[in-house]
Design a protein around this motif. Structure first.
Motif, PDB file in Angstrom:
ATOM      1  N   GLU A 178      39.889  38.560  35.661  1.00 42.40           N
ATOM      2  CA  GLU A 178      39.348  37.831  37.027  1.00 42.40           C
ATOM      3  C   GLU A 178      39.075  36.293  36.466  1.00 42.40           C
ATOM      4  OE1 GLU A 178      38.241  39.268  39.680  1.00 42.40           O
ATOM      5  OE2 GLU A 178      38.938  41.167  38.792  1.00 42.40           O
ATOM      6  N   GLN A 204      37.623  33.947  37.602  1.00 43.67           N
ATOM      7  CA  GLN A 204      36.340  33.244  37.146  1.00 43.67           C
ATOM      8  C   GLN A 204      35.760  33.642  35.844  1.00 43.67           C
ATOM      9  OE1 GLN A 204      36.625  35.998  39.406  1.00 43.67           O
ATOM     10  NE2 GLN A 204      34.676  36.886  39.899  1.00 43.67           N
ATOM     11  N   TRP A 205      36.138  34.700  35.429  1.00 41.27           N
ATOM     12  CA  TRP A 205      35.618  35.129  33.904  1.00 41.27           C
ATOM     13  C   TRP A 205      36.702  34.749  32.870  1.00 41.27           C
ATOM     14  CZ3 TRP A 205      31.018  34.892  34.688  1.00 41.27           C
ATOM     15  CH2 TRP A 205      30.295  35.728  35.950  1.00 41.27           C
TER      16      TRP A 205
END
Ligand SMILES: [Fe+2]
Ligand SMILES: [Fe+2]
Length: 491
Positions: free
Chosen positions: A433, A435-436
């Motif tokens: 992901e 955003q991670w």
């Protein structure tokens, strides 16, 4: 509108496509099975809501059997055969076609034969038994038959999926532990590269069949889970640089190719090209390759000739089979640089091929983070990425580089990181992901009483009860300063 599926047929099955009427009925049957399989996932077998669907399907099946005497639905490679004839699927029928194919393949069911008209109970039982089969289980066809017999259904015969060459690996991989397979493929590939190089050095005919087979396996692995093979690249072997470098470049290239949505065929070609990108170096004396000091002009000229020498070698490789020009050009291009300032020198401007651009990134990254005779302390992954970003445009394709950084993460696999809990961890798996990206999975560095690595796995997205992250990275550390052998944690 109807589309004829023109994929080449496999084995000795009849390949003629069916007439329009039959194909209409075939599509209707496949759609009926699709609906039945789907609703069996929603309702239990006794549910009255099923009744109407079952009745409609029964009518279609029994009308067909009434006319043709029996109904065989068979899957071979990417085709469905109805009574031995390849189905021409309609545009509207495509979803059902795909669904049936996927569900049966997953359960390793290759053929169902309805030998005579059936009743509602048999069809109901048949669908529920089919959908309850465990995916990937080799004995499914036998189990299926046994369960039909237990239910006193003798008019339906079930046969296993015939495994066609090339699909064997995929099925074998589903069964075995991917990690173990990856490790085996990785080390066998190093051995295979070594063998090919030794054969070329000894002026023997090089045998690349094994290498091809291993690349095919690597393609399946990378499609299943890229992080497993990427983890293998942390095993830097100082003495066997050329061999492990070739395998690592192949792994990074495959991971980029996968993100680019390459087909299995193109990925295999890319993997082989990357595996052989430095094959031209087998013509260069080892003393020059391993010279700790700066190369003199002659030596450097010889070195700069390795892409061209590589092209010559692969054009002469007999078992490589059909050599796609992409592979040859990829090897030629791998040191050209994005602005063509690299080598070999060109007489006429050209663009760097996609294979060449991918391999360039994979090659530079691996070379920078691996210890070499003339640079015993390599760059850390973050240092290497920072240098590459600085040189983007000149040296690398900026878009592919961005993709590569997304792939290896801000903290690439194998990075050593210090956490806010004062623990030290090794990045084991990047977080897909975006955003991670700063929250990968780690192996905590620690030893048990026997001095063995404990290998505790933690996920940096884990939170405590208050919703706060349990652990976060404070900074990256240089493993060379801490004398930590990263590769040990991946074994
Ligand atoms: Fe090279
Ligand atoms: Fe290289």
């Amino acid at each position: 509108m109807e589309l004829a599926i023109q994929t080449q047929t496999v084995c000795t099955r009849p390949s003629e496509t069916m007439d329009t009427e039959l194909s209409k009925q075939g599509n209707n049957l496949v759609t009926k099975f699709h609906v039945l399989m789907r609703i069996s996932q929603i309702y239990d077998s006794k549910n009255v809501a099923l009744h109407q669907f079952i009745q409609e399907s029964l009518q279609a099946i029994n009308t067909f059997i009434g006319r043709e005497r029996s109904l065989s639905l068979k899957i071979a490679k990417d085709d469905i055969f109805i009574n031995g004839q390849r189905l021409r699927y309609s545009v509207e029928g495509f979803t059902s076609f795909k669904y049936l194919m996927t569900q049966w393949k997953k359960r390793l069911i290759g053929e169902v034969l309805f030998k005579e008209p059936i009743d509602e109970r048999s069809l109901r039982e048949f669908i529920y038994i089919l959908m309850s089969l465990e995916e990937g289980r080799e004995e499914n066809a036998v189990l299926f038959t046994e369960r039909l017999m237990e239910s006193h259904i003798f008019s339906i015969e079930v046969n296993p999926l015939e495994v066609i060459e090339g699909e064997e690996d995929a099925i074998a991989l589903r069964r075995e532990d991917s990690y173990k397979v990856a490790k085996k493929v990785f080390f066998e590939a190093i051995g295979a590269v070594k063998e090919v190089i030794t054969q070329i050095k000894g002026k023997e005919q090089a045998d690349v069949r094994k290498l091809k087979r291993l690349v095919r396996k690597a393609v399946y692995l990378i499609m299943e889970d890229e992080s497993i093979l990427l983890g293998m690249t942390t095993m830097k072997n100082y003495d066997e640089y050329t061999f492990s470098h070739s395998v690592n470049v192949s792994i990074y290239s495959l991971a980029i190719g996968r993100r680019l949505g390459f087909s299995k065929k193109t990925l295999t070609e890319l993997g082989i090209t990357a595996m052989l990108h430095d094959i031209g170096k087998s013509k260069i004396p080892t003393e020059i390759l391993n010279k700790p000091a700066k190369l003199n002009e002659n030596e450097w000229n010889l070195m700069k000739n390795h892409p061209l020498a590589g092209v010559e070698i692969i054009l002469n490789l007999k078992q490589l089979g059909e050599i796609n020009p992409k592979m040859v050009i990829g090897i030629f291009d791998h040191h050209l640089k994005n602005d063509l300032s690299g080598y070999p020198k060109l007489f006429r401007k050209k663009s760097v091929s996609l294979f060449g651009r991918i391999i360039q990134i994979a090659d530079s990254y691996d070379a920078m983070i691996t210890p070499r005779v003339y640079k015993k302390i390599p760059y850390t992954p973050e240092q290497a990425l920072a240098i590459m970003v600085r040189e983007r445009g000149v040296h690398f394709d900026p878009i592919l580089l961005k993709m590569f950084i997304g792939l290896v993460g801000i903290y690439p696999i194998g990075s050593l990181v210090l956490l806010d809990t004062h623990e030290i961890g090794i990045v084991y798996k990047t977080n897909p992901e975006p955003q991670w990206m700063d929250r990968p999975q780690l192996i905590l560095v620690g030893r048990d009483e026997k001095g063995e690595a404990k290998k505790e796995l933690v996920d940096l997205t884990e939170t405590n009860r208050g919703g706060l992250f349990k652990r976060s990275v404070i900074k990256t550390l240089d493993p060379n300063k801490y004398h930590i052998n990263i590769a040990k944690y991946f074994l």
